[in-house]
Enzyme design. Structure first.
Site, PDB file in Angstrom:
ATOM      1  N   GLU A 132     -16.025   6.733   5.677  1.00  0.00           N
ATOM      2  CA  GLU A 132     -15.530   6.095   6.728  1.00  0.00           C
ATOM      3  C   GLU A 132     -15.254   6.985   7.869  1.00  0.00           C
ATOM      4  OE1 GLU A 132     -11.332   5.298   5.372  1.00  0.00           O
ATOM      5  OE2 GLU A 132     -11.278   7.357   4.442  1.00  0.00           O
ATOM      6  N   LYS A 188      -2.618   6.951   1.189  1.00  0.00           N
ATOM      7  CA  LYS A 188      -2.405   7.252   2.685  1.00  0.00           C
ATOM      8  C   LYS A 188      -1.404   8.230   2.599  1.00  0.00           C
ATOM      9  CE  LYS A 188      -2.163   4.728   7.075  1.00  0.00           C
ATOM     10  NZ  LYS A 188      -3.120   5.434   7.808  1.00  0.00           N
ATOM     11  N   ARG A 228       0.944  -1.276   0.111  1.00  0.00           N
ATOM     12  CA  ARG A 228      -0.012   0.004  -0.030  1.00  0.00           C
ATOM     13  C   ARG A 228       0.854   1.268  -0.172  1.00  0.00           C
ATOM     14  NH1 ARG A 228      -4.518   0.828   4.489  1.00  0.00           N
ATOM     15  NH2 ARG A 228      -2.804   1.244   5.833  1.00  0.00           N
TER      16      ARG A 228
HETATM   17  N1  PMP Z   1      -9.362   5.149   7.071  1.00  0.00           N
HETATM   18  C1  PMP Z   1      -8.446   6.045   7.500  1.00  0.00           C
HETATM   19  C2  PMP Z   1      -8.683   7.460   6.952  1.00  0.00           C
HETATM   20  C3  PMP Z   1      -7.140   5.874   8.264  1.00  0.00           C
HETATM   21  O1  PMP Z   1      -6.318   6.591   8.485  1.00  0.00           O
HETATM   22  C4  PMP Z   1      -6.940   4.273   8.512  1.00  0.00           C
HETATM   23  C5  PMP Z   1      -5.861   3.892   9.307  1.00  0.00           C
HETATM   24  N2  PMP Z   1      -5.691   4.630  10.396  1.00  0.00           N
HETATM   25  C6  PMP Z   1      -8.075   3.203   8.151  1.00  0.00           C
HETATM   26  C7  PMP Z   1      -8.977   3.777   7.352  1.00  0.00           C
HETATM   27  C8  PMP Z   1      -7.651   1.990   8.775  1.00  0.00           C
HETATM   28  O2  PMP Z   1      -6.758   1.336   7.932  1.00  0.00           O
HETATM   29  P1  PMP Z   1      -5.936   0.204   8.372  1.00  0.00           P
HETATM   30  O3  PMP Z   1      -6.660  -0.958   8.783  1.00  0.00           O
HETATM   31  O4  PMP Z   1      -5.147  -0.179   7.158  1.00  0.00           O
HETATM   32  O5  PMP Z   1      -4.991   0.662   9.587  1.00  0.00           O
END
Ligand code: PMP
Length: 289
Positions: free
Chosen positions: A184, A151, A52
């Site tokens: 989200e 990200k 990622r």
């Molecule tokens: N959405 C956002 C905006 C995030 O910053 C994160 C991670 N903190 C997630 C979802 C969850 O992603 P992951 O399961 O890969 O940590």
């Protein structure tokens, strides 16, 4: 032992781990990052996080001057240097030092930073009772403005939403997209359970494709529970039988109420708790041995 931080191939004591004020990561939030967990001495979903990170970097035309395997080794070496078996890892790649002005291509070379730290979790009682969330006014970035699948170090969209939810006394803020559908949370993905099926917004709703989200989808399917990626409205949230959030730091956390409205009984639901148990079994059986 003083914590050590990796910067471009060297380990520095925490106090001396510094980057230039001319780094475009600081000047413009120009860079990408990952938050990763290490359980029992093994990095959880290491390849998925590295993949990622490279995808995020590619999306912003940022070159990472290490191969994926070299970067994985750097993460492991930093954990070993800090003698950490259970840790939260912050892996950052900034655009690097450049002139003032947006042009990313005048920057010398990208900077790779690895911080290994202990994890700050939500209090245990929130896992047992569920947390309070609100739907925030701040809209999740439009995917044609700053695609949430990247990200990036530019987290102000999420921080503005976090300020809103903290000011309202809530633990998490649920963000809608420009079409009014649920996207989200500020730092977690969102799921609901309705009539024994698990529903979560699709990638096209404008979300980060969470690594934990993917693990949870797999665990649910293995358990024979149907998972659907569907557009959902805020009413779908209010009418849900269960609601939970997922993320690397939070793992799986139940939601007790949204905007002051109880989700079903206001207690964590059966499917949420069984997934939480499965997730904990997966991470506790996870080991480098
Ligand atoms: N959405 C956002 C905006 C995030 O910053 C994160 C991670 N903190 C997630 C979802 C969850 O992603 P992951 O399961 O890969 O940590």
């Amino acid at each position: 032992m003083e914590p050590k931080v990796y910067i471009n191939g060297e380990l520095y004591p925490k106090e001396e781990a510094k980057v230039s004020v001319f780094d475009h990561g600081l000047l413009y939030g120009d860079g990408v990052f990952e938050g990763i967990r290490c359980y029992n001495g093994a990095v959880f979903k290491h390849s998925e996080h590295i993949d990622r990170l490279y995808s995020s970097a590619e999306a912003i035309s940022l070159e990472i001057h290490l191969t994926k395997d070299q970067l994985k080794d750097a993460v492991i070496n930093t954990l070993e240097a800090n003698n950490l078996k259970d840790s939260y890892i912050r892996l950052i790649v900034t655009r690097g030092v450049g002139k003032l002005g947006l042009d990313p291509f005048n920057c010398e070379t990208s900077q790779i930073i690895i911080i290994t730290d202990t994890i700050q979790l939500y209090p245990k009682e929130l896992y047992e009772n569920g947390l309070d969330a609100i739907i925030v006014q701040t809209i999740r970035n439009h995917s044609k403005a700053l695609n949430p699948t990247i990200k990036s170090m530019n987290y102000l969209n999420n921080i503005l939403a976090k300020i809103e939810c903290l000011n309202a006394g809530a633990a998490e803020g649920i963000m809608l997209n420009t079409d009014g559908y649920v996207a989200e949370c500020t730092g977690d993905n969102i799921f609901i359970v309705k009539d024994n099926e698990i529903l979560t917004p699709p990638v096209s709703a404008g979300i980060l494709v969470g690594i934990t989200r993917n693990v949870v989808i797999e665990l649910a399917k293995e358990a024979g529970v149907t998972v659907k990626e569907v557009q959902m409205t805020q009413d779908d949230l209010f009418e849900a039988d269960e609601c939970f959030l997922t993320g690397t730091a939070a793992e799986i956390i139940p939601v007790a109420n949204i905007d002051g409205r109880k989700i079903a009984t206001g207690k964590p639901g059966k499917i949420t708790l069984s997934l939480l148990k499965k997730y904990q079994e997966l991470t506790s059986s996870h080991s480098s041995l």
